[in-house]
Design an enzyme around this catalytic site. Structure first.
Site, PDB file in Angstrom:
ATOM      1  N   LYS A  66      13.045  43.448  24.403  1.00 32.20           N
ATOM      2  CA  LYS A  66      11.928  42.292  23.291  1.00 32.20           C
ATOM      3  C   LYS A  66      11.886  41.044  23.767  1.00 32.20           C
ATOM      4  CE  LYS A  66      11.623  39.430  19.327  1.00 32.20           C
ATOM      5  NZ  LYS A  66      12.210  39.522  17.593  1.00 32.20           N
ATOM      6  N   SER A 147       9.459  40.851  13.036  1.00 37.64           N
ATOM      7  CA  SER A 147       8.538  40.511  14.600  1.00 37.64           C
ATOM      8  C   SER A 147       9.165  41.466  15.588  1.00 37.64           C
ATOM      9  CB  SER A 147       8.852  39.455  15.314  1.00 37.64           C
ATOM     10  OG  SER A 147      10.110  39.290  15.239  1.00 37.64           O
ATOM     11  N   SER A 171      13.389  40.632  11.446  1.00 40.54           N
ATOM     12  CA  SER A 171      13.053  41.309  12.117  1.00 40.54           C
ATOM     13  C   SER A 171      13.488  42.336  12.653  1.00 40.54           C
ATOM     14  CB  SER A 171      12.618  40.400  12.874  1.00 40.54           C
ATOM     15  OG  SER A 171      12.204  39.196  12.691  1.00 40.54           O
TER      16      SER A 171
END
Length: 584
Positions: A66, A147, A171
């Protein structure tokens, strides 16, 4: 997946990954890709290390990270390109790799690239990014979840074996549920967050996405461990529990707490509860409304000040690529007074104490991971309310210091359905163990610690004192036999119990090896009655473990049952039957 990959060499795995990446044609998943030639060079280096005899547990596996997590030499945008160029952000390529990523690469994983996310890890939808909304892996009209959207989809598409995300409010769990994959979120502080752009630094956790629980457990175990760059790190406690008992108690929410679910989603969750019962667990309904209420403090209370502390100064420069929804959420924390923040932290402490009361007597808590699976169009039309609903069962978890494992649990409304197994802080292994039973997998241990202990009598499975081991969180390792240097005797005690005596000549004695944490072993030893003792015992394969023995004089006075080959067999013959419960 229909085209399951078989890992041969790291080089071949990377070639396969880039071929899959090209076929998928999902540019919105990635913010930065490692050039294929560079990834292949890294893979060949892994193959050389393996060929030289080096033990690399992740050799041949690919990794997606990420893009709010630092990788040396690459920009960290956090989903906002200008953040990586502005003096108020993190300008220029990272000089260091985050320890969580560093540990996976050291274990042989090959980095493919940095993945898209809801900007500044603020969102559960995967649409709040100037790099584009990340579409679901197989249902492109629906959201991927956020996310950590890109990392989850990279795994769901079969491009990456391991996806690294972060989780503050869900997330690392909501994208797993939508993708039909596994998401592991440890107790806060176990995995270092150094090198991570904070969302709410007190509650941020680096997480894993994988297509199976075993790999997720392995990757998580490799990431766990304190690091001098992260002063908030927490080690495993000395008495950490290493295994879930055979018949645990699992708490589930009352019907009223499931009101956010549609009838089809309620039915899917009810099926998951039945699956828990089929593992041998008992289920108890509890009122989780205080937890759900605590979740509101993350955005509706003063805790949002932590989001402003993280990147508020940068957003105050009015960058043109800031997502307006994200900017508004973070700006709300700008003027929070200190006394309000202290008051909400006190409210969280009270909620945590109430959670302990609610879960008293239960080993774990099972919840739906989220409430619905919206379309991208629906989220764009109503970006706040839908996102808020998606966090109903996730927002409170880190704030109340719980560990969580999100796993697939069938399908509903044409898409994957997922549940989350939650555990108290540091009981991560218990959540993994129940998840493994539900998935029909062998997951391994997330705790890289413990002492192996041999039991040969009443602490064996099915014997009267076995619950003592389970209550200490012991983890079964193997059924074994001792070397032929031992004799087994039924001791002349009240109650009678078996004793293992090393004589130099005897016969192999059947037993079981269980792993206990150091603190649990100390508790076990402190309660050991005379004439029993713990010492080193040689196994049939020549290895030595801690095991039960007894004083020589007690052994000499006992009834020899060595020829039975073990205590259970002796009991079956009626030899040395104890007059009450025994130990060892």
């Amino acid at each position: 997946m229909s085209d399951v990959l078989v890992v041969t060499t790291a080089e071949q795995r990377v070639l396969d990954a880039y071929a899959r990446l090209a076929r998928a044609d999902r540019p919105e998943v990635w913010i930065a890709l490692v050039p294929e030639a560079e990834a292949l060079a890294a893979a060949r280096a892994v193959d050389v290390r393996v060929a030289s005899g080096e033990d690399l547990p992740l050799a041949g596996l690919t990794l997606a990270v990420k893009d709010n997590i630092d990788v040396a030499g690459l920009l960290t945008t956090a989903g906002c390109p200008s953040y990586a160029t502005s003096p108020a952000g993190r300008p220029g390529p990272a000089t260091l790799t985050a320890p969580a990523v560093e540990r996976l690469v050291a274990a042989g994983a090959v980095l493919l690239g940095k993945t898209n996310l809801d900007q500044f890890a603020t969102g559960l939808v995967g649409t709040r990014s100037p790099f584009g909304a990340v579409r679901h892996a197989t249902l492109p009209a629906r959201v991927s979840g956020g996310s950590s959207s890109g990392s989850a989809v990279a795994v769901a598409l079969g491009i990456a074996d391991i996806g690294i995300g972060t989780d503050t409010a869900g997330s690392g769990r909501v994208p797993a549920a939508f993708g039909g994959i596994v998401g592991i979120k440890t107790t806060v502080g176990l995995v270092p967050t150094a090198g991570v752009v904070p969302a709410c630094r007190t509650y941020d956790v680096v997480t894993t996405f994988t297509r199976d629980l075993a790999l997720g457990t392995l990757a998580t175990r490799l990431m766990v461990g304190t690091d001098p760059r992260d002063p908030s790190g927490r080690p495993w406690p000395p008495d950490v529990r290493l295994g879930l008992r055979a018949a645990p108690v699992v708490a589930v929410p009352r019907a009223a707490d499931l009101d956010p679910l549609s009838p089809t989603w309620r039915a899917a969750f009810a099926a998951a509860v039945r699956a828990v019962q089929e593992t041998g667990a008992s289920v108890v309904e509890v009122d989780v409304s205080p937890m759900l209420e605590a979740a509101r403090l993350l955005y509706d209370g003063a805790i949002v000040a932590e989001r402003y502390e993280a990147v508020g100064a940068f957003l105050d420069t009015a960058p043109p690529d800031a997502d307006p929804t994200v900017a508004a959420i973070i700006a709300a924390g700008r003027d929070v007074p200190a006394h309000a923040y202290v008051a909400d932290r006190a409210a969280l402490a009270s909620a945590a104490a109430r959670t302990d009361e609610i879960l008293a007597g239960a080993d774990l808590l099972l919840l739906p991971t989220t409430t619905e699976h919206p379309t991208i169009a629906a989220v764009q039309a109503d970006p706040v309310a839908i996102n808020r609903r998606l966090g109903t069962y996730t927002n409170f978890v880190n704030m109340l210091d719980l560990a969580a494992v999100a796993i697939p649990a069938g399908s509903v409304d044409g898409g994957p359905f997922g549940v989350t197994v939650l555990a108290r802080a540091f009981d991560d292994q218990l959540a993994i163990d129940l998840s493994a039973r539900l998935l029909g997998e062998q997951a391994g241990s997330v705790v890289d610690a413990g002492v192996d202990v041999l039991v040969v009598g009443a602490h064996l499975r099915g014997q009267p004192l076995h619950p003592e081991l389970e209550s200490l969180g012991a983890r079964f390792v193997a059924s074994v036999r001792t070397s032929a240097a031992y004799r087994l005797v039924a001791l002349d005690t009240v109650p009678r119990k078996p004793g293992l005596v090393r004589t130099g000549s005897g016969a192999p004695i059947a037993g079981e090896v269980w792993r206990l944490s150091a603190g649990a072993l100390g508790t076990f030893l402190a309660a050991l009655p005379a004439p029993m003792s713990l010492g080193r015992v040689e196994l049939e394969d020549g290895t030595w473990v801690v095991g039960f023995g007894c004083a020589a004089e007690a052994g000499a006075a006992g009834v020899d049952v060595t020829d039975a080959g073990g205590w259970v067999a002796a009991l079956a013959r009626g030899i040395g039957v104890p007059r009450g419960t025994g130990s060892a």
